[in-house]
Design a protein around this motif. Sequence first.
Motif, PDB file in Angstrom:
ATOM      1  N   LYS A 158       0.755  -1.388  -0.116  1.00 34.38           N
ATOM      2  CA  LYS A 158      -0.202  -0.078  -0.110  1.00 34.38           C
ATOM      3  C   LYS A 158       0.750   1.212   0.007  1.00 34.38           C
ATOM      4  O   LYS A 158       0.669   2.397  -0.622  1.00 34.38           O
ATOM      5  CB  LYS A 158      -0.843  -0.074   1.150  1.00 34.38           C
ATOM      6  N   ALA A 159       1.998   1.110   0.652  1.00 35.71           N
ATOM      7  CA  ALA A 159       2.841   2.461   0.958  1.00 35.71           C
ATOM      8  C   ALA A 159       3.680   2.745  -0.375  1.00 35.71           C
ATOM      9  O   ALA A 159       4.459   3.607  -0.926  1.00 35.71           O
ATOM     10  CB  ALA A 159       3.790   2.318   2.101  1.00 35.71           C
ATOM     11  N   GLY A 160       3.508   1.726  -1.352  1.00 39.26           N
ATOM     12  CA  GLY A 160       4.363   1.684  -2.690  1.00 39.26           C
ATOM     13  C   GLY A 160       5.996   2.009  -2.383  1.00 39.26           C
ATOM     14  O   GLY A 160       6.707   2.399  -3.350  1.00 39.26           O
ATOM     15  N   VAL A 161       6.645   1.211  -1.279  1.00 38.00           N
ATOM     16  CA  VAL A 161       7.904   1.460  -1.098  1.00 38.00           C
ATOM     17  C   VAL A 161       8.548   0.492  -2.035  1.00 38.00           C
ATOM     18  O   VAL A 161       8.226  -0.549  -2.589  1.00 38.00           O
ATOM     19  CB  VAL A 161       8.530   1.334   0.316  1.00 38.00           C
ATOM     20  N   LYS A 162       9.883   0.826  -2.326  1.00 39.00           N
ATOM     21  CA  LYS A 162      10.843  -0.006  -3.219  1.00 39.00           C
ATOM     22  C   LYS A 162      11.452  -1.054  -2.384  1.00 39.00           C
ATOM     23  O   LYS A 162      12.252  -1.909  -3.086  1.00 39.00           O
ATOM     24  CB  LYS A 162      11.723   1.030  -4.011  1.00 39.00           C
ATOM     25  N   LYS A 163      11.465  -1.212  -1.261  1.00 41.20           N
ATOM     26  CA  LYS A 163      12.405  -1.907  -0.484  1.00 41.20           C
ATOM     27  C   LYS A 163      11.614  -2.387   0.733  1.00 41.20           C
ATOM     28  O   LYS A 163      11.034  -1.379   1.426  1.00 41.20           O
ATOM     29  CB  LYS A 163      13.597  -1.421   0.063  1.00 41.20           C
ATOM     30  N   SER A 164      11.565  -3.513   1.350  1.00 40.25           N
ATOM     31  CA  SER A 164      11.376  -4.188   2.563  1.00 40.25           C
ATOM     32  C   SER A 164      12.628  -5.017   3.054  1.00 40.25           C
ATOM     33  O   SER A 164      13.458  -4.659   2.637  1.00 40.25           O
ATOM     34  CB  SER A 164      10.046  -4.892   2.653  1.00 40.25           C
ATOM     35  N   GLU A 197      14.488  -6.186  -2.283  1.00 41.99           N
ATOM     36  CA  GLU A 197      13.942  -5.387  -3.399  1.00 41.99           C
ATOM     37  C   GLU A 197      12.657  -5.596  -3.539  1.00 41.99           C
ATOM     38  O   GLU A 197      12.035  -7.044  -3.640  1.00 41.99           O
ATOM     39  CB  GLU A 197      14.651  -5.445  -4.704  1.00 41.99           C
ATOM     40  N   ILE A 198      11.689  -4.794  -3.625  1.00 39.62           N
ATOM     41  CA  ILE A 198      10.360  -4.969  -4.193  1.00 39.62           C
ATOM     42  C   ILE A 198      10.068  -4.396  -5.650  1.00 39.62           C
ATOM     43  O   ILE A 198      10.484  -3.313  -5.957  1.00 39.62           O
ATOM     44  CB  ILE A 198       9.439  -4.236  -3.060  1.00 39.62           C
ATOM     45  N   SER A 199       9.308  -5.161  -6.420  1.00 39.41           N
ATOM     46  CA  SER A 199       9.021  -4.955  -7.633  1.00 39.41           C
ATOM     47  C   SER A 199       7.816  -4.386  -7.494  1.00 39.41           C
ATOM     48  O   SER A 199       6.844  -4.595  -6.707  1.00 39.41           O
ATOM     49  CB  SER A 199       9.365  -5.790  -8.888  1.00 39.41           C
TER      50      SER A 199
END
Length: 206
Positions: A134-140, A163-165
Motif C-alpha cells: 500500500k505504501a508503494g515502497v521499493k524496499k522491505s 527489493e520490491i518490484s
Amino acid sequence: MIRLAILASGGGSNMQAIVDAYKFGVLKGLAEVVLVISNNANAFVLERARKENIKSVCIERKSFKDDEFFNKAIFTKLQVASVDLVCLAGYMRMIDKEILKVYNRRILNIHPALLPKFGGKGMYGHFVHEAVVKAGVKKSGATVHFVNEEYDSGKIILQKEVEISKSDTPGDIAKKVLEAEHKIYPQAIKKVIEEKFEVKNDFSLY
Ligand code: GRF
C-alpha cells in the motif's frame, strides 16, 4: 555453548534456520537450541522440534487460570533449561514484564519489515506486507531486534533489505522477506553472543 530457547506459534521455519545454523552453519560450536516453547498445540514448530530431538513444550494460555500462572510456566521452563538467550520466532504473544526483567537484553525477536517502519501493534504477518504494498515502497526486509515492553521497538541488532518490484503481491514479499529472515536470524544471534557473552561479557552494552 550458549543455550538458546525458541518461542514460536506457527510453522517454525526460523526455528529450523537457527537449528540448521548450529548444526552446520554460523552457530556451530557457539550455541545450541535446548528448548522450543509454543503457545499453540497445533504449531508445526513442535513437529520440527520432535524431528530434531529438541526438548519441546506446549504452554497454552487457556490451560491456566490467568496470565500470571501462564507466564510463570514459561519462566520456569526457561530457568530449568538454563537458557541464556531467548529467540522469538513468530511468537504471537507479548513477553511478560517479569521475564523481560530477568532476561534483560537477552530476548530477541524477528520482524518481517525494516523497523522502525511497518512495526507496532497489529503489524504482524500479512498485515505487514499489505501495508508495504500500500505504501508503494521499493524496499522491505527483515529486522532482528531486542525485545522490550513495547512492540517492535527494542534496539536493532541486524537488518537485511529485499527489493520490491511493482508487480509484487504481499505474498511475494512475504516469501522474499522470509528468505532474508532465515539468513539474518542466525547471524544476529552470533553477533549478540560474540559481543555480549564472549568478547565484552557485558550486558550493559545494549
Ligand atoms: C516470520 O515472518 C516472522 O518475521 C514473524 O512470523 C513469521 C514466522 O515464520 N514474526 P516461521 O514460523 O518462522 O516460519
